[in-house]
Design a protein around this motif. Structure first.
Motif, PDB file in Angstrom:
ATOM      1  N   GLY A   9       1.275  -1.471  -0.026  1.00 34.19           N
ATOM      2  CA  GLY A   9       0.255   0.024  -0.296  1.00 34.19           C
ATOM      3  C   GLY A   9       0.913   1.325   0.226  1.00 34.19           C
ATOM      4  N   LEU A  32       3.536  -1.907  -3.333  1.00 41.01           N
ATOM      5  CA  LEU A  32       3.183  -2.465  -3.956  1.00 41.01           C
ATOM      6  C   LEU A  32       1.240  -1.265  -3.276  1.00 41.01           C
ATOM      7  CD1 LEU A  32       4.197  -5.541  -3.289  1.00 41.01           C
ATOM      8  CD2 LEU A  32       2.202  -6.487  -1.844  1.00 41.01           C
ATOM      9  N   ALA A  33       0.768  -1.574  -5.024  1.00 38.54           N
ATOM     10  CA  ALA A  33      -0.307  -0.279  -4.611  1.00 38.54           C
ATOM     11  C   ALA A  33      -1.349  -0.984  -6.044  1.00 38.54           C
ATOM     12  CB  ALA A  33      -0.445   0.803  -4.453  1.00 38.54           C
ATOM     13  N   THR A  55      -0.304  -4.022  -7.758  1.00 37.41           N
ATOM     14  CA  THR A  55      -1.079  -5.146  -6.807  1.00 37.41           C
ATOM     15  C   THR A  55      -2.757  -4.406  -5.650  1.00 37.41           C
ATOM     16  OG1 THR A  55       0.989  -6.572  -5.866  1.00 37.41           O
ATOM     17  CG2 THR A  55      -0.974  -6.843  -5.025  1.00 37.41           C
ATOM     18  N   HIS A  83       0.773  -1.924   4.988  1.00 38.49           N
ATOM     19  CA  HIS A  83       0.297  -0.186   5.106  1.00 38.49           C
ATOM     20  C   HIS A  83      -1.571  -0.055   5.158  1.00 38.49           C
ATOM     21  CE1 HIS A  83       1.685   3.950   5.760  1.00 38.49           C
ATOM     22  NE2 HIS A  83       1.090   4.003   4.577  1.00 38.49           N
ATOM     23  N   VAL A 106      -9.022  -5.274   3.172  1.00 38.06           N
ATOM     24  CA  VAL A 106      -8.115  -3.920   2.403  1.00 38.06           C
ATOM     25  C   VAL A 106      -7.542  -3.604   4.445  1.00 38.06           C
ATOM     26  CG1 VAL A 106      -6.799  -1.371   2.083  1.00 38.06           C
ATOM     27  CG2 VAL A 106      -9.085  -2.090   1.694  1.00 38.06           C
ATOM     28  N   THR A 149       0.466  -0.718  10.062  1.00 38.24           N
ATOM     29  CA  THR A 149       0.122   1.166   9.904  1.00 38.24           C
ATOM     30  C   THR A 149      -1.229   0.944  10.762  1.00 38.24           C
ATOM     31  OG1 THR A 149       1.511   1.277   8.413  1.00 38.24           O
ATOM     32  CG2 THR A 149      -0.036   3.365   9.421  1.00 38.24           C
ATOM     33  N   GLY A 150      -0.821   1.554  11.955  1.00 36.06           N
ATOM     34  CA  GLY A 150      -2.515   2.123  12.949  1.00 36.06           C
ATOM     35  C   GLY A 150      -3.144   3.764  13.060  1.00 36.06           C
ATOM     36  N   ALA A 151      -3.599   3.734  13.346  1.00 39.97           N
ATOM     37  CA  ALA A 151      -3.881   5.471  13.886  1.00 39.97           C
ATOM     38  C   ALA A 151      -4.695   5.113  15.079  1.00 39.97           C
ATOM     39  CB  ALA A 151      -5.400   4.851  12.012  1.00 39.97           C
ATOM     40  N   PHE A 164     -14.159   2.417   8.520  1.00 40.75           N
ATOM     41  CA  PHE A 164     -12.501   1.959   9.179  1.00 40.75           C
ATOM     42  C   PHE A 164     -11.874   1.372  10.566  1.00 40.75           C
ATOM     43  CE2 PHE A 164      -9.062   4.809   9.844  1.00 40.75           C
ATOM     44  CZ  PHE A 164      -8.331   5.030   8.966  1.00 40.75           C
ATOM     45  N   LYS A 168      -9.883  -1.086  11.344  1.00 37.42           N
ATOM     46  CA  LYS A 168      -8.349  -0.399  12.716  1.00 37.42           C
ATOM     47  C   LYS A 168      -8.492  -1.695  13.716  1.00 37.42           C
ATOM     48  CE  LYS A 168      -5.845   2.535  10.154  1.00 37.42           C
ATOM     49  NZ  LYS A 168      -4.200   1.606   9.679  1.00 37.42           N
ATOM     50  N   ILE A 194      -0.083   5.815  14.891  1.00 37.80           N
ATOM     51  CA  ILE A 194      -0.784   7.273  13.944  1.00 37.80           C
ATOM     52  C   ILE A 194      -1.383   7.468  14.836  1.00 37.80           C
ATOM     53  CG2 ILE A 194      -0.169   8.564  12.368  1.00 37.80           C
ATOM     54  CD1 ILE A 194       1.380   6.251  11.228  1.00 37.80           C
ATOM     55  N   ILE A 198      -0.941  12.578   9.120  1.00 41.52           N
ATOM     56  CA  ILE A 198       0.182  12.878   8.939  1.00 41.52           C
ATOM     57  C   ILE A 198       0.333  14.166   7.579  1.00 41.52           C
ATOM     58  CG2 ILE A 198       1.861  11.748   6.699  1.00 41.52           C
ATOM     59  CD1 ILE A 198       0.120   8.975   8.306  1.00 41.52           C
TER      60      ILE A 198
HETATM   61  N1  LIG Z   1      -2.930   9.841   5.966  1.00 43.76           N
HETATM   62  C1  LIG Z   1      -3.175  10.417   7.724  1.00 43.76           C
HETATM   63  O1  LIG Z   1      -3.837  11.518   7.921  1.00 43.76           O
HETATM   64  C2  LIG Z   1      -3.344   9.091   8.370  1.00 43.76           C
HETATM   65  C3  LIG Z   1      -3.073   9.374   9.452  1.00 43.76           C
HETATM   66  C4  LIG Z   1      -3.425   8.421  10.807  1.00 43.76           C
HETATM   67  C5  LIG Z   1      -2.598   6.553  10.175  1.00 43.76           C
HETATM   68  N2  LIG Z   1      -3.056   6.943   8.784  1.00 43.76           N
HETATM   69  C6  LIG Z   1      -2.960   4.821   8.168  1.00 43.76           C
HETATM   70  O2  LIG Z   1      -1.123   5.414   7.646  1.00 43.76           O
HETATM   71  C7  LIG Z   1      -1.656   4.941   6.263  1.00 43.76           C
HETATM   72  C8  LIG Z   1      -1.863   5.558   4.449  1.00 43.76           C
HETATM   73  O3  LIG Z   1      -0.855   6.265   4.689  1.00 43.76           O
HETATM   74  P1  LIG Z   1      -1.045   7.558   4.136  1.00 43.76           P
HETATM   75  O4  LIG Z   1      -2.425   7.990   4.610  1.00 43.76           O
HETATM   76  O5  LIG Z   1       0.005   8.168   4.364  1.00 43.76           O
HETATM   77  O6  LIG Z   1      -1.100   6.439   2.330  1.00 43.76           O
HETATM   78  P2  LIG Z   1      -0.505   6.746   1.489  1.00 43.76           P
HETATM   79  O7  LIG Z   1       1.129   5.879   1.967  1.00 43.76           O
HETATM   80  O8  LIG Z   1       0.420   8.032   0.923  1.00 43.76           O
HETATM   81  O9  LIG Z   1      -0.758   5.590   0.661  1.00 43.76           O
HETATM   82  C9  LIG Z   1      -1.665   4.868   0.523  1.00 43.76           C
HETATM   83  C10 LIG Z   1      -1.872   3.979  -0.322  1.00 43.76           C
HETATM   84  O10 LIG Z   1      -2.206   2.630   0.054  1.00 43.76           O
HETATM   85  C11 LIG Z   1      -2.949   1.962  -1.266  1.00 43.76           C
HETATM   86  N3  LIG Z   1      -3.734   1.647  -1.124  1.00 43.76           N
HETATM   87  C12 LIG Z   1      -5.346   1.514  -0.716  1.00 43.76           C
HETATM   88  N4  LIG Z   1      -6.108   0.179  -1.137  1.00 43.76           N
HETATM   89  C13 LIG Z   1      -5.541  -0.876  -1.844  1.00 43.76           C
HETATM   90  C14 LIG Z   1      -5.405  -1.378  -1.752  1.00 43.76           C
HETATM   91  N5  LIG Z   1      -6.679  -2.205  -2.313  1.00 43.76           N
HETATM   92  N6  LIG Z   1      -4.558  -2.196  -2.566  1.00 43.76           N
HETATM   93  C15 LIG Z   1      -3.123  -1.720  -2.863  1.00 43.76           C
HETATM   94  N7  LIG Z   1      -3.143  -0.500  -2.020  1.00 43.76           N
HETATM   95  C16 LIG Z   1      -4.523  -0.011  -1.899  1.00 43.76           C
HETATM   96  C17 LIG Z   1      -3.477   3.260  -2.452  1.00 43.76           C
HETATM   97  O11 LIG Z   1      -2.727   3.574  -3.401  1.00 43.76           O
HETATM   98  P3  LIG Z   1      -3.742   2.584  -5.078  1.00 43.76           P
HETATM   99  O12 LIG Z   1      -4.598   3.751  -4.789  1.00 43.76           O
HETATM  100  O13 LIG Z   1      -2.420   2.923  -5.383  1.00 43.76           O
HETATM  101  O14 LIG Z   1      -4.080   1.665  -4.899  1.00 43.76           O
HETATM  102  C18 LIG Z   1      -2.883   4.716  -1.189  1.00 43.76           C
HETATM  103  O15 LIG Z   1      -2.057   5.043  -1.737  1.00 43.76           O
HETATM  104  C19 LIG Z   1      -3.097   3.998   7.143  1.00 43.76           C
HETATM  105  O16 LIG Z   1      -3.028   2.845   6.937  1.00 43.76           O
HETATM  106  C20 LIG Z   1      -3.947   5.083   7.143  1.00 43.76           C
HETATM  107  O17 LIG Z   1      -4.812   3.961   8.001  1.00 43.76           O
HETATM  108  C21 LIG Z   1      -3.122   7.824   8.001  1.00 43.76           C
END
Ligand SMILES: NC(=O)c1ccc[n+]([C@@H]2O[C@H](COP(=O)([O-])OP(=O)(O)OC[C@H]3O[C@@H](n4cnc5c(N)ncnc54)[C@H](OP(=O)(O)O)[C@@H]3O)[C@@H](O)[C@H]2O)c1
Length: 245
Positions: A9, A32-33, A55, A83, A106, A149-151, A164, A168, A194, A198
């Protein structure tokens, strides 16, 4: 020691920071994404140490094929970051059963399946992860690290995010169970809460101090990989210093 890592992810936020940090530390990293163009361009930027593996983590046959490709190109997996997450931002009355199940697929189900694939490599033939290989990380069975990776929603259900939050929580339970099962066999399983937003990669924010810096989070992930076996972390929680908790 050259490790093979899979980040399941990868997007331009934290996933990319983790991939960049792991490559900088000498890992071969599989990305992987679903968005092929993005992971291909990131892999091109990272060079020979990175491999884009398009993927959809909700499809078991694609996860199986992805790990086959990673092993073929980079050898057995030493580090896995589960992730990806998903979830319709809807409350319990509005979310459909399909949306609810998709969030779980997911996060929890893909996390389990990717872990099963990685554990085959980490535990090797003797199944104890204590090092049937030659110790340079290129053989199966040297143990390894799995980070989830959690939240905030992993520990405190969020209003209006039924799918969600429940997914989680499921991921956290999976991580904790696996840590107890596989820690004694040489695989470090850790869950990272987390606790905050972010910092977004694509726009400036008004109060950056209210966000977690993805590169700084990636430092903590690398520390989990490097931790001595006598001091393994099960759960790490991270938040900006200005955040109340
Ligand atoms: N962003 C925040 O503020 C925040 C806060 C707390 C926790 N988190 C946690 O951090 C993690 C994400 O970090 P991030 O928000 O910085 O995102 P990121 O790393 O920029 O992106 C995560 C990637 O996961 C991929 N994904 C989603 N569903 C998928 C699937 N079915 N198959 C393959 N890949 C998939 C998506 O790419 P594709 O669409 O290309 O598949 C997405 O771009 C998550 O676990 C989230 O719950 C995020």
């Amino acid at each position: 020691m050259t490790r093979t890592a899979v980040v399941a992810g990868v997007g331009p936020g934290l996933g990319e920071s983790i991939a960049r940090r792991f490559v900088a530390e000498g890992c071969r990293v599989a990305l992987l994404a679903r968005t092929e163009s993005y992971i291909e361009s990131l892999a091109a930027d990272l060079g020979d140490a990175a491999l884009a593996v398009p993927t959809d983590l909700t499809r078991p046959e694609e996860i199986e094929a992805a790990f086959e490709e990673v092993r073929r190109e980079f050898g057995p997996v030493d580090v896995l970051v589960n992730h990806a997450s998903g979830g319709a931002w809807k409350g319990a009355r509005d979310v459909s059963l399909d949306e609810f199940e998709r969030a779980w697929r997911v996060g929890a189900r893909a996390g389990l399946q990717c872990s099963q694939e990685a554990l085959d490599d980490m535990l090797g033939g003797d199944g104890d992860g204590t090092g049937s290989g030659d110790g340079d990380g290129t053989e199966s069975g040297d143990g390894g690290t799995i980070v989830f990776t959690g939240a905030t929603s992993s520990v405190r259900g969020r209003d209006g995010a039924a799918a969600f939050s429940s997914a989680k929580f499921a991921v956290r339970g999976l991580a904790e169970s696996m840590a107890r099962e596989f820690g004694p066999r040489g695989v470090h399983v850790a869950h990272v809460v987390i606790d905050g937003g972010i910092r977004p990669p694509d726009r400036a924010v008004e109060n950056p101090e209210e966000y977690l810096d993805p590169d700084a989070i990636a430092d903590s992930y690398w520390h989990l990989v490097e931790q001595d076996r006598s001091t393994w972390t099960l759960e790490l929680d991270l938040r900006p210093h200005v955040e109340e908790f």
